[in-house]
Design an enzyme around this catalytic site. Structure first.
Site, mmCIF file in Angstrom:
data_model
loop_
_atom_site.group_PDB
_atom_site.id
_atom_site.type_symbol
_atom_site.label_atom_id
_atom_site.label_comp_id
_atom_site.label_asym_id
_atom_site.label_seq_id
_atom_site.Cartn_x
_atom_site.Cartn_y
_atom_site.Cartn_z
ATOM 1 N N THR A 1 0.796 -1.080 0.107
ATOM 2 C CA THR A 1 -0.101 -0.060 0.027
ATOM 3 C C THR A 1 0.915 1.242 0.099
ATOM 4 O O THR A 1 0.593 2.230 -0.514
ATOM 5 C CB THR A 1 -0.972 -0.277 1.062
ATOM 6 N N SER B 1 1.480 -7.300 -0.672
ATOM 7 C CA SER B 1 1.994 -8.473 -0.082
ATOM 8 C C SER B 1 1.280 -9.791 0.081
ATOM 9 O O SER B 1 1.672 -10.778 0.606
ATOM 10 C CB SER B 1 2.395 -8.088 1.320
ATOM 11 N N ASP C 1 -0.078 -6.846 4.871
ATOM 12 C CA ASP C 1 -0.605 -7.963 5.201
ATOM 13 C C ASP C 1 0.139 -9.139 5.617
ATOM 14 O O ASP C 1 -0.257 -9.903 6.564
ATOM 15 C CB ASP C 1 -1.616 -8.579 4.011
HETATM 16 N N1 ASP Z 1 -3.048 -5.659 0.764
HETATM 17 C C1 ASP Z 1 -1.873 -4.511 1.006
HETATM 18 C C2 ASP Z 1 -0.474 -5.464 1.033
HETATM 19 O O1 ASP Z 1 -0.462 -6.298 2.007
HETATM 20 C C3 ASP Z 1 -2.059 -4.095 2.493
HETATM 21 C C4 ASP Z 1 -0.909 -3.013 2.735
HETATM 22 O O2 ASP Z 1 -0.082 -2.798 2.157
HETATM 23 O O3 ASP Z 1 -1.246 -2.381 3.599
HETATM 24 O O4 ASP Z 1 0.180 -5.265 0.033
#
Ligand code: ASP
Length: 350
Positions: free
Chosen positions: A39, A86, A120
């Site tokens: 993110t 991730s 994540d």
């Molecule tokens: N879904 C995203 C990831 O893990 C969430 C984040 O980065 O906060 O890449």
């Protein structure tokens, strides 16, 4: 016209290009930012869209140039290791990432590394590196809960704090550190605990290691468990990690998942037990059969905190590791031994 163009290049573009290249200021720590996506590198179509965005969408160079303040605190090199949410992180990527981290840290000119990562699976990558990085130099993992395009994005401050932490001699020898939201947590004990809030990383059993106070890292505690230079895990010559799976317990469960993993040639199983190691009678036989067949079974807990004590002696306690961290340790343990008692000992040490 041509003269103006040359003048423009000389005055504005060339100095910038030179400063973006390797001009390390000897007075500042040299920190490498290794970007993996998440993110913090995510973008949405509007500043108020905090949940609907594309993770891993901007490059490490864009990340660095969007926070000019970074160059006040460190000489920075950016490297795009991968650019993924991730959720797509895998043990194969962990192997390559750990090799690259060890290579970079072996350079005497480098003071520390910052890894940008989706939140994540950040805790799993952090714990893996905590067990296989061969250096006292700081390795700091950061990310963000809001995309780069968000109003009040948390990424820029997290990145500045992580860079300052990675360049600080006081961060040496403490294992891999997780730094978001002005807090410093240890890789072993910290976990993502909330789906949307910036204060998501918590170390529920033992608390955080320190704060970033006005940009300065201040430490209060350290982990007593083995990590980095004290760890026995050596990945030289290892091309794949053993397959280890997790089964989650719930009221009324049956043994279907355990049997399926067994049939699918799992090399080790982590069982997220109901409380402090308990499980329904209906799965007891399946767990004991696996263990008797040479597949170590590590019992953790779905509660999120505390020590797990398995109901049956052949099963191994995960100590206070949550299921996803217990899986990381079991994978690494299996690269050294298949012996149940040796693995049990490791769970008491790491
Ligand atoms: N879904 C995203 C990831 O893990 C969430 C984040 O980065 O906060 O890449």
């Amino acid at each position: 016209m041509r003269t103006y163009l040359i003048l423009f290049i000389l005055l504005f573009i060339l100095p910038f290009a030179v400063s973006a290249a390797d001009t390390h200021d000897g007075n500042l720590p040299h920190v490498v930012i290794l970007a993996t996506g998440g993110t913090i590198a995510g973008t949405a179509s509007s500043a108020t869209e905090l949940l609907n965005y594309k993770a891993g969408n901007i490059s490490v160079d864009q990340l660095i140039t969007s926070v000019p303040l970074l160059s006040t605190y460190a000489s920075i090199d950016g490297e795009q290791f991968c650019n993924i949410p991730s959720d797509e992180m895998t043990p194969a990527i962990w192997l390559n990432l750990s090799r690259r981290v060890n290579e970079i840290l072996a350079d005497p000119g480098v003071n520390g590394i910052v890894i940008t990562h989706g939140t994540d699976t950040l805790e799993e990558t952090a714990y893996f590196l905590n067990l296989v990085v061969r250096s006292e130099k700081p390795v700091v993992i950061t990310g963000s809960m809001r995309p780069a395009t968000a109003i009040s994005a948390d990424g820029p401050l997290n990145l500045v704090n992580a860079v300052r932490l990675a360049g600080d001699p006081g961060a040496k020898g403490r294992g891999v550190l997780i730094c978001l939201n002005n807090e410093i947590n240890g890789a072993r004990d910290s976990s993502k605990t909330m789906t949307e809030m910036v204060e998501t990383f918590r170390s529920p059993d033992f608390g955080l290691l320190g704060y970033i106070q006005d940009g300065k890292p201040v430490f209060y505690r350290e982990s007593t468990r083995l990590h980095t230079t004290g760890s026995e895990f050596n990945l030289a010559g290892i091309t794949t990690l053993p397959k280890v799976d997790i089964v989650y317990a719930y009221a009324g469960m049956d043994r279907t998942a355990i049997d399926a993993f067994s049939a699918n040639k799992t090399r080790g199983l982590v069982f997220a037990s109901l409380g402090n190691g308990g499980y329904p009678k209906v799965v007891q036989g399946a767990l004991l059969d696996l263990s008797a067949g040479g597949i170590p079974v590590v019992v953790s807990s779905r509660t999120g905190t505390g020590i797990s004590v398995p109901d049956d002696a052949p099963l191994i306690s995960a100590d206070t590791l949550n299921p996803q961290k217990a899986r990381v340790l079991l994978m690494l343990a299996l690269t050294r031994t298949g012996d149940n008692e040796t693995i049990r000992k490791m769970f008491g040490e790491y």
